[in-house]
Design a protein around this motif. Structure first.
Motif, short mmCIF file in Angstrom:
data_model
loop_
_atom_site.label_atom_id
_atom_site.label_comp_id
_atom_site.label_asym_id
_atom_site.label_seq_id
_atom_site.Cartn_x
_atom_site.Cartn_y
_atom_site.Cartn_z
N SER A 1 -12.68 14.67 19.05
CA SER A 1 -13.79 14.25 19.27
C SER A 1 -14.08 13.19 18.04
O SER A 1 -14.72 12.25 18.19
N PHE B 1 -21.16 13.19 23.74
CA PHE B 1 -20.69 14.19 22.74
C PHE B 1 -22.12 14.91 22.10
O PHE B 1 -21.81 15.95 21.48
N LEU C 1 -11.48 18.02 26.00
CA LEU C 1 -10.60 17.02 25.13
C LEU C 1 -9.52 17.52 24.41
O LEU C 1 -8.44 17.08 24.19
#
Lengths: 141, 560
Positions: free
Chosen positions: B288, B303, B341
Motif C-alpha cells: 500500500s 486506504f 493487497l
C-alpha cells in the motif's frame, strides 16, 4: 414519474428475493429454530433497518448501485432508527409502539422527499425540453 | 465472467459470506437455535449492565434515568451511558418477538457483518478484486480475543464501530448533495451510541475536510457544508453534552491520557492472533505504501480507514487511552484492504492470467481455513449458568416489591457484581461472595463461620450500588453530582459499604443451591435450613438452582 415507479417495482422485487435468500440463510444457520420465529426475525430486520435506509438511499439512486444502496442504507437505517427512537422517547412517546412508528415515519419522509425531488426534476426536464437545454447533448463529443 | 451475470455472482458471493459469518458469530455458539431461553455469553459485569439498560428501557420506556435499584433506591439519577444501541435492541425485540438478550447478541453480530460489508463496498469502488479478497479475513471477527466484545457485553461499542465505518463511508462521499446533513446525523447517532467511535469518526472527518479544504484552495462552499454538518450534529446531540463533558471528561469515565504506554485491562486482540494471515497484512501494508507513493497519493481515500484506524488502535502505546484496545475487535475489517493487497501482491508473482472466478474462490477458502483452524465457539454459557438460574433472577425482578429488602447469599457468579442488576432490585450481598476473587476485603470472620459451620444473625453485608457519585440534571445543560452512598446512610470509605447487618431484617433471602465450591453451597443450605425452622419464613420460589425465602416478621430472632 413512470420511470420511478417502474424502477421501484423492480427493486422491490429484488428486495423480495433478498428476503427469501436471507430467510434461507437464517434457516440453515439456525436449523433447529422454528421457521415462524425466523420469518418474523428477518421481517423485523427488513422493516426496522433495511427498508427505511434503502428508501432514504433512493434519493441518491443515480449515484450508487443497488448493492451499495442496500448495504450503506442499512447502516444509515440503523443509525437513524436509533436516533429517532431516542428523541421520541425523550419526548415521552411510548416505546412500545415505536417499532411500528419509527420506520414508518422514516419511510414516509424518504418517499415524500423522493417524490418532491422527482417532481421538481420532471418539471425542470420539461422546461429544458421546451427551451432546448438538454445537458446530455452538450456533453457528446 | 459474463458482465451481465457479475452482479448476481457478487450478490450470491456476499450472501455466502454473510451466512458463514452468521454461523461463526452466533449460530455455532447458540447451538443453531435463535431464541435461547436464557442469556448466553454474559461473561463479565458489563454484559449485565448493558442488558439491564435495555431491559429497563423496555420495561419503563425511560431512557433518561439510571434504575433506582442500581442507586440504592434513589430516583432521578441521570443515565450517563449513551443509549441509542439499547433503543435498537428494544425495537428489534418488539418487532421480532425474540427475547431481549437474544436480540442483543444477534444485532451485535449483524452489526459486525454489516460493517464488513460496508468496507467491502468502500474497497470495491477502488478495485473489485481487492474487495473480494479482503473478505477472506473477516472470519477473524469471531475468533478468540476478537470475539471478547460480544462476551463482555461491549455491544454498544460494536454498534459504534459499525457507525464509525458508516461515518467514513459518508465522508468519502461528502461531495454529494445532502451528504453533509447525513454526516451530521450519523455522527450524532454514533455519539449517542458509544462516544469514542464518534470522536474517532469526527477526527477522521476533520482530517479529510482539512485535506480537501486545502486541496480546493479554501473553498468557502466546503466550509459552509462542513459547518452545517457540525450544526446538525450539535442539534442532535446537545442533550448528551453535559454528560459527555462532566462525566466522560471531567469525572474520568473515559479513562486517562498520560502519554505513557498503557496495557490493556482485558485480553485484547494482538496482531499475532492473525496467525499466518498477519504476514499477508504486513505484505499489504508495504504494498500500500509503495502504491500510494508511486501514484502520488491518488486513491488515498480507499486506504484512509485502514491507516487511520491502525494508528488509533495502536495509540495506547503512546498513552492516548487504553480504551482504543476495544477498537481492535474490528481489525479484520479495517485491515481488509491491506490483507487483500497482500494476497494480490503474491498472486501477481504467478506468471499466468488469473481468471476472475479465482478472486471469488480465494476468500471462501480462506474463510474455511479460519473456521477450521482458528475458530472455536466459546465453551461456557457464561455467568448465567442455566435457565433455572435465570428464572430465579427474573422471579426476584418481577415479584419482590420495591420497598422490601432482598439479600443474596454466596453464588459463583456474583463477584462480577453487574449481575446484581439482573435482579432488578436493590440487592444486598455478603462479603464472602468475593472469596474466589478477593478484591482486598478482610474475609477472615466470614471464612471462620463457614469453616466451623456456624450460622449467626450478623454478617458483613452491603447493598449493591452502582458507582459512588452520580449526576442529577438540574437544567438542560447542567448536572449536579451527589454521593449516593452518603445520601442513603452508607459508608463507602470504610470497608466499601460492608458492615455487620442482621440477616433477620431482610424480607427476602436468595440462596444459591449449587456452587463450584461445595463447602460454600453447603453453607448456603445450612443458613436456609436454620431460617426455615421459623414458621414465618417460607420458601416462595424453588428450583434446582435457587431457593428464595420470604420473611414475614423481619427483625424477629430468626436464628436460634
Amino acid at each position: 414519474m413512470k420511470d420511478l415507479i417502474k424502477s421501484i417495482r423492480t427493486e422491490l422485487k429484488y428486495l423480495g428475493y433478498l428476503f427469501l435468500a436471507l430467510l434461507a440463510i437464517f434457516k440453515i444457520v439456525f436449523y433447529k429454530e422454528n421457521i415462524f420465529i425466523l420469518i418474523r426475525t428477518v421481517l423485523a430486520l427488513f422493516w426496522l433497518f433495511i427498508l427505511p435506509g434503502f428508501a432514504l438511499m433512493y434519493i441518491w439512486k443515480e449515484r450508487f448501485d443497488f448493492l451499495e444502496r442496500l448495504i450503506a442504507g442499512s447502516v444509515l437505517g440503523i443509525a437513524l432508527v436509533g436516533l429517532s427512537s431516542y428523541y421520541l422517547t425523550l419526548f415521552k412517546l411510548n416505546i412500545r409502539w415505536q417499532y411500528i412508528l419509527v420506520p414508518l415515519i422514516l419511510l414516509i419522509v424518504s418517499i415524500w422527499y423522493l417524490l418532491k425531488s422527482h417532481k421538481q426534476s420532471d418539471e425542470k426536464k420539461t422546461i429544458d425540453e421546451i427551451e432546448g437545454n438538454d445537458e446530455m447533448e452538450g456533453k457528446l463529443p | 465472467m459474463d458482465e451481465q451475470k457479475k452482479p448476481i455472482f457478487e450478490f450470491a458471493f456476499l450472501l455466502i459470506i454473510f451466512g458463514v459469518l452468521l454461523w461463526m458469530g452466533i449460530g455455532a455458539y447458540y447451538e443453531h437455535t435463535l431464541n435461547y431461553d436464557y442469556p448466553k455469553g454474559f461473561m463479565a459485569t458489563d454484559a449485565f449492565y448493558k442488558y439491564d439498560r435495555a431491559a429497563f428501557l423496555d420495561e419503563t420506556g425511560d431512557n433518561r434515568h439510571t434504575p433506582s435499584y442500581l442507586c440504592s433506591g434513589v430516583e432521578g439519577i441521570e443515565e450517563r451511558y449513551p443509549f441509542i444501541s439499547f433503543h435498537n435492541i428494544v425495537l428489534f425485540k418488539d418487532a421480532s418477538g425474540l427475547e431481549l438478550y437474544n436480540s442483543q447478541l444477534l444485532l451485535s453480530v449483524l452489526y459486525t457483518i454489516l460493517g464488513g460489508l460496508l468496507t467491502y463496498i468502500i474497497i470495491r469502488k477502488y478495485n473489485q478484486k481487492l474487495a473480494l479478497l479482503s473478505v477472506g479475513i473477516y472470519g477473524f471477527l469471531f475468533v478468540g480475543n476478537f470475539y471478547i466484545g460480544f462476551l463482555f457485553g461491549w455491544w454498544p461499542q460494536i454498534m459504534g464501530s459499525l457507525l464509525l465505518v458508516g461515518i467514513i463511508w459518508v465522508m468519502l462521499n461528502f461531495d454529494l448533495k445532502g451528504f453533509h446533513i447525513l454526516l451530521g446525523l450519523i455522527l450524532a447517532s454514533a455519539f449517542l451510541t458509544h462516544t469514542p467511535e464518534a470522536l474517532f469518526g469526527g477526527l477522521f472527518c476533520a482530517i479529510a475536510f482539512g485535506y480537501n479544504f486545502i486541496k480546493n484552495k479554501f473553498d468557502l462552499k466546503l466550509l459552509k457544508r462542513m459547518s452545517l454538518t457540525f450544526i446538525v450534529f450539535l442539534l442532535f446531540s446537545l442533550y448528551y453534552f453535559p454528560i459527555f463533558f462532566e462525566s466522560f471528561l471531567l469525572h474520568g469515565s473515559a479513562g486517562s491520557i498520560t502519554f505513557s504506554p498503557k496495557a490493556s485491562s482485558f485480553p485484547a486482540p494482538m496482531f499475532s492472533h492473525f496467525g499466518f494471515y498477519g504476514w499477508l497484512i504486513l505484505i499489504g501494508i508495504g504494498a500500500s505504501i509503495i502504491l500510494l507513493f508511486n501514484q502520488k497519493g491518488k486513491n488515498w481515500k480507499y486506504f484512509s480507514m485502514a491507516f487511520f484506524m491502525g494508528l488509533v488502535t495502536y495509540s495506547a502505546l503512546i498513552g492516548l487511552n487504553e480504551r482504543v484496545y476495544q477498537n481492535r475487535f474490528f481489525w479484520p475489517i479495517y485491515f481488509g484492504i491491506f490483507f487483500a493487497l497482500g494476497i494480490h501482491t503474491l498472486i501477481k508473482l504467478i506468471p499466468l492470467k488469473i481468471p476472475m472466478s479465482i478472486y471469488y474462490i480465494i476468500p471462501i477458502i480462506l474463510l474455511v481455513i479460519t473456521t477450521t483452524y482458528y475458530f472455536q465457539p466459546p465453551s461456557s454459557s457464561g455467568l448465567v449458568a442455566n435457565k433455572e438460574m435465570w428464572e430465579g433472577m427474573q422471579w426476584v425482578r418481577h415479584n419482590v416489591p420495591v420497598e422490601e429488602t432482598a439479600l443474596v447469599l454466596y453464588g459463583d457468579s456474583y463477584n462480577q457484581h453487574g449481575i446484581y442488576s439482573a435482579f432488578g432490585h436493590v440487592m444486598y450481598n455478603v462479603d464472602w461472595s468475593y472469596l474466589p476473587n478477593n478484591l482486598g476485603f478482610d474475609l477472615s470472620e466470614s471464612v471462620s463461620k463457614i469453616e466451623s459451620g456456624t450460622v449467626t444473625r450478623n454478617y458483613s453485608i452491603r447493598p449493591f450500588i452502582h458507582h459512588i457519585e452520580l449526576p442529577k440534571r438540574t437544567s438542560l445543560l447542567k448536572l449536579e453530582y451527589i454521593d449516593v452512598w452518603k445520601l442513603t446512610g452508607e459508608d463507602w470509605d470504610n470497608g466499601k459499604g460492608f458492615r455487620q447487618r442482621d440477616l433477620c431484617t431482610f424480607n427476602y433471602v436468595v440462596i444459591d443451591r449449587q456452587s463450584r465450591v461445595p463447602q460454600l453451597a453447603a453453607y448456603n443450605l445450612l443458613i436456609r435450613e436454620k431460617l426455615l425452622k421459623n414458621s414465618y419464613i417460607k420458601e416462595v420460589f424453588s428450583n434446582n438452582w435457587y431457593s428464595i425465602l420470604k420473611n414475614d416478621k423481619t427483625g424477629e430472632s430468626c436464628i436460634l
